[in-house]
Design a protein around this motif. Structure first.
Motif, PDB file in Angstrom:
ATOM      1  N   GLU A 122       0.827  -1.216   0.000  1.00  0.00           N
ATOM      2  CA  GLU A 122       0.000   0.000   0.000  1.00  0.00           C
ATOM      3  C   GLU A 122       0.862   1.268   0.000  1.00  0.00           C
ATOM      4  O   GLU A 122       0.359   2.357  -0.279  1.00  0.00           O
ATOM      5  N   LYS A 123       2.156   1.126   0.287  1.00  0.00           N
ATOM      6  CA  LYS A 123       3.084   2.257   0.265  1.00  0.00           C
ATOM      7  C   LYS A 123       3.942   2.190  -0.986  1.00  0.00           C
ATOM      8  O   LYS A 123       4.211   1.111  -1.525  1.00  0.00           O
ATOM      9  N   SER A 124       4.396   3.342  -1.451  1.00  0.00           N
ATOM     10  CA  SER A 124       5.226   3.383  -2.649  1.00  0.00           C
ATOM     11  C   SER A 124       6.654   3.797  -2.307  1.00  0.00           C
ATOM     12  O   SER A 124       6.907   4.455  -1.304  1.00  0.00           O
ATOM     13  N   VAL A 125       7.575   3.366  -3.163  1.00  0.00           N
ATOM     14  CA  VAL A 125       8.991   3.694  -3.035  1.00  0.00           C
ATOM     15  C   VAL A 125       9.428   4.328  -4.347  1.00  0.00           C
ATOM     16  O   VAL A 125       9.039   3.871  -5.429  1.00  0.00           O
ATOM     17  N   ARG A 126      10.266   5.363  -4.264  1.00  0.00           N
ATOM     18  CA  ARG A 126      10.698   6.097  -5.450  1.00  0.00           C
ATOM     19  C   ARG A 126      12.196   5.980  -5.670  1.00  0.00           C
ATOM     20  O   ARG A 126      12.974   6.094  -4.733  1.00  0.00           O
ATOM     21  N   LEU A 127      12.563   5.755  -6.907  1.00  0.00           N
ATOM     22  CA  LEU A 127      13.955   5.743  -7.336  1.00  0.00           C
ATOM     23  C   LEU A 127      14.107   6.764  -8.453  1.00  0.00           C
ATOM     24  O   LEU A 127      13.216   6.901  -9.302  1.00  0.00           O
ATOM     25  N   TYR A 160      16.366  -0.554  -1.926  1.00  0.00           N
ATOM     26  CA  TYR A 160      17.827  -0.588  -1.964  1.00  0.00           C
ATOM     27  C   TYR A 160      18.338  -0.343  -3.383  1.00  0.00           C
ATOM     28  O   TYR A 160      18.707   0.773  -3.723  1.00  0.00           O
ATOM     29  N   VAL A 161      18.421  -1.386  -4.186  1.00  0.00           N
ATOM     30  CA  VAL A 161      18.957  -1.262  -5.543  1.00  0.00           C
ATOM     31  C   VAL A 161      18.072  -2.014  -6.516  1.00  0.00           C
ATOM     32  O   VAL A 161      17.291  -2.895  -6.133  1.00  0.00           O
ATOM     33  N   GLY A 162      18.216  -1.690  -7.785  1.00  0.00           N
ATOM     34  CA  GLY A 162      17.459  -2.387  -8.802  1.00  0.00           C
ATOM     35  C   GLY A 162      17.968  -2.069 -10.191  1.00  0.00           C
ATOM     36  O   GLY A 162      18.862  -1.226 -10.380  1.00  0.00           O
ATOM     37  N   VAL A 163      17.414  -2.768 -11.154  1.00  0.00           N
ATOM     38  CA  VAL A 163      17.700  -2.521 -12.568  1.00  0.00           C
ATOM     39  C   VAL A 163      16.373  -2.337 -13.273  1.00  0.00           C
ATOM     40  O   VAL A 163      15.445  -3.131 -13.079  1.00  0.00           O
ATOM     41  N   VAL A 164      16.265  -1.287 -14.062  1.00  0.00           N
ATOM     42  CA  VAL A 164      15.073  -1.075 -14.877  1.00  0.00           C
ATOM     43  C   VAL A 164      15.432  -1.314 -16.340  1.00  0.00           C
ATOM     44  O   VAL A 164      16.584  -1.134 -16.745  1.00  0.00           O
ATOM     45  N   ALA A 165      14.442  -1.739 -17.098  1.00  0.00           N
ATOM     46  CA  ALA A 165      14.625  -1.967 -18.522  1.00  0.00           C
ATOM     47  C   ALA A 165      13.337  -1.601 -19.233  1.00  0.00           C
ATOM     48  O   ALA A 165      12.244  -1.827 -18.704  1.00  0.00           O
ATOM     49  N   ALA A 166      13.470  -1.037 -20.404  1.00  0.00           N
ATOM     50  CA  ALA A 166      12.292  -0.796 -21.217  1.00  0.00           C
ATOM     51  C   ALA A 166      11.725  -2.141 -21.651  1.00  0.00           C
ATOM     52  O   ALA A 166      12.485  -3.105 -21.855  1.00  0.00           O
ATOM     53  N   PRO A 167      10.396  -2.268 -21.757  1.00  0.00           N
ATOM     54  CA  PRO A 167       9.803  -3.535 -22.191  1.00  0.00           C
ATOM     55  C   PRO A 167      10.481  -4.060 -23.449  1.00  0.00           C
ATOM     56  O   PRO A 167      10.674  -3.336 -24.418  1.00  0.00           O
ATOM     57  N   GLY A 168      10.867  -5.337 -23.404  1.00  0.00           N
ATOM     58  CA  GLY A 168      11.634  -5.915 -24.484  1.00  0.00           C
ATOM     59  C   GLY A 168      13.113  -5.969 -24.168  1.00  0.00           C
ATOM     60  O   GLY A 168      13.930  -6.250 -25.035  1.00  0.00           O
ATOM     61  N   LEU A 169      13.469  -5.693 -22.908  1.00  0.00           N
ATOM     62  CA  LEU A 169      14.853  -5.750 -22.439  1.00  0.00           C
ATOM     63  C   LEU A 169      15.758  -4.781 -23.186  1.00  0.00           C
ATOM     64  O   LEU A 169      16.791  -5.147 -23.738  1.00  0.00           O
ATOM     65  N   ARG A 170      15.363  -3.522 -23.173  1.00  0.00           N
ATOM     66  CA  ARG A 170      16.172  -2.463 -23.784  1.00  0.00           C
ATOM     67  C   ARG A 170      16.555  -1.440 -22.723  1.00  0.00           C
ATOM     68  O   ARG A 170      15.841  -1.216 -21.767  1.00  0.00           O
ATOM     69  N   ASN A 171      17.735  -0.846 -22.903  1.00  0.00           N
ATOM     70  CA  ASN A 171      18.187   0.266 -22.073  1.00  0.00           C
ATOM     71  C   ASN A 171      18.240  -0.087 -20.584  1.00  0.00           C
ATOM     72  O   ASN A 171      17.547   0.507 -19.756  1.00  0.00           O
ATOM     73  N   LEU A 172      19.064  -1.072 -20.247  1.00  0.00           N
ATOM     74  CA  LEU A 172      19.238  -1.463 -18.851  1.00  0.00           C
ATOM     75  C   LEU A 172      19.852  -0.299 -18.067  1.00  0.00           C
ATOM     76  O   LEU A 172      20.801   0.340 -18.514  1.00  0.00           O
ATOM     77  N   LEU A 173      19.310  -0.055 -16.887  1.00  0.00           N
ATOM     78  CA  LEU A 173      19.777   1.059 -16.062  1.00  0.00           C
ATOM     79  C   LEU A 173      19.813   0.630 -14.604  1.00  0.00           C
ATOM     80  O   LEU A 173      18.822   0.132 -14.070  1.00  0.00           O
ATOM     81  N   TRP A 174      20.961   0.835 -13.947  1.00  0.00           N
ATOM     82  CA  TRP A 174      21.108   0.552 -12.522  1.00  0.00           C
ATOM     83  C   TRP A 174      20.623   1.750 -11.735  1.00  0.00           C
ATOM     84  O   TRP A 174      21.011   2.888 -12.021  1.00  0.00           O
ATOM     85  N   ALA A 176      19.521   3.130  -7.564  1.00  0.00           N
ATOM     86  CA  ALA A 176      19.707   2.803  -6.154  1.00  0.00           C
ATOM     87  C   ALA A 176      19.240   3.940  -5.278  1.00  0.00           C
ATOM     88  O   ALA A 176      19.275   5.113  -5.681  1.00  0.00           O
ATOM     89  N   GLN A 177      18.814   3.601  -4.089  1.00  0.00           N
ATOM     90  CA  GLN A 177      18.566   4.605  -3.068  1.00  0.00           C
ATOM     91  C   GLN A 177      19.920   5.151  -2.608  1.00  0.00           C
ATOM     92  O   GLN A 177      20.894   4.411  -2.518  1.00  0.00           O
ATOM     93  N   PRO A 178      20.017   6.466  -2.334  1.00  0.00           N
ATOM     94  CA  PRO A 178      21.313   7.046  -1.944  1.00  0.00           C
ATOM     95  C   PRO A 178      21.970   6.324  -0.788  1.00  0.00           C
ATOM     96  O   PRO A 178      23.175   6.049  -0.810  1.00  0.00           O
ATOM     97  N   GLU A 179      21.178   5.963   0.229  1.00  0.00           N
ATOM     98  CA  GLU A 179      21.762   5.325   1.413  1.00  0.00           C
ATOM     99  C   GLU A 179      22.202   3.890   1.151  1.00  0.00           C
ATOM    100  O   GLU A 179      22.950   3.304   1.940  1.00  0.00           O
ATOM    101  N   ALA A 180      21.760   3.301   0.042  1.00  0.00           N
ATOM    102  CA  ALA A 180      22.169   1.940  -0.287  1.00  0.00           C
ATOM    103  C   ALA A 180      23.482   1.905  -1.050  1.00  0.00           C
ATOM    104  O   ALA A 180      24.064   0.832  -1.234  1.00  0.00           O
ATOM    105  N   ALA A 181      23.952   3.073  -1.509  1.00  0.00           N
ATOM    106  CA  ALA A 181      25.170   3.125  -2.307  1.00  0.00           C
ATOM    107  C   ALA A 181      26.234   4.055  -1.737  1.00  0.00           C
ATOM    108  O   ALA A 181      27.408   3.918  -2.080  1.00  0.00           O
TER     109      ALA A 181
END
Length: 208
Positions: A122-127, A160-174, A176-181
């Protein structure tokens, strides 16, 4: 044109994202692209020096600003290249997830990825990404601002950390939350189960 979510189904049936051959291929493409970008900017410096030597001195008023721009973009390219091991580490731990990321353009020109908290949906997290000068032409800033992309695949823990990708596995991007890095900040401990913290640690995050 907004990317259709119908494209995202095939890559979701794996224990981790790295188990998917298409993910490994996408990571290799990312490595080639980012290393080529670093090499291209570095090769630009000899070309700049040659131009300075072969042109009149008064043209330094033109060449010096170009040098500053080149150094800045070379540094951005190097930072992007240094995130490659982090991308692979996250993909080796977490599976891909679809239909959970809300991608928004921020007022400061960057991009924001909004996801539900894994343990409190029910809560959201922003990166965030793209607040630096020079990142305005990056895919995840340009495509989101134009409305071309409104959603993304996500692997990781948004706390903490994650990887986002455009649908179809394009433009991988790392991402992270500031405190995790950042070692200068206290890592997040509250509201996270021991299992989730252990998993995030395996993905390279600072969890305390």
């Amino acid at each position: 044109m907004t990317v259709a979510m119908a494209e995202v189904t095939p890559g979701m049936h794996h224990t981790t994202a790295w188990d998917d051959p298409a993910t490994r291929q996408a990571w290799r493409r990312t490595v080639l692209f980012r290393c080529a970008a670093v090499l291209g900017w570095l090769l630009g410096f000899p070309a700049w020096l040659f131009s300075v030597v072969m042109t009149p001195r008064w043209l330094l008023v033109l060449w010096l600003p170009l040098l500053c721009v080149g150094i800045w973009y070379a540094l951005i390219s190097m930072v992007a290249a240094t995130s490659l091991p982090g991308i692979r580490r996250v993909l080796r731990v977490y599976p891909w997830q679809a239909d959970i990321v809300d991608v928004r353009s921020k007022k400061n020109g960057g991009t924001q990825f909004v996801l539900p908290d894994p343990e409190r949906p029910e809560k959201s997290v922003r990166l965030g990404y793209g607040a630096l000068i020079g990142t305005g032409r990056h895919f995840w800033v340009r495509a989101v601002r134009s409305g071309q992309v409104t959603t993304a695949w996500f692997a990781g823990d948004p706390r903490y950390v994650g990887v986002v990708a455009a649908p179809g596995l394009r433009n991988l991007l790392w991402v992270a939350q500031p405190e995790a890095a950042d070692a200068r900040m206290s890592p997040r401990r509250r509201g996270v189960s021991p299992e989730a913290r252990a998993r995030a640690r395996s993905a390279g995050a600072r969890v305390g």
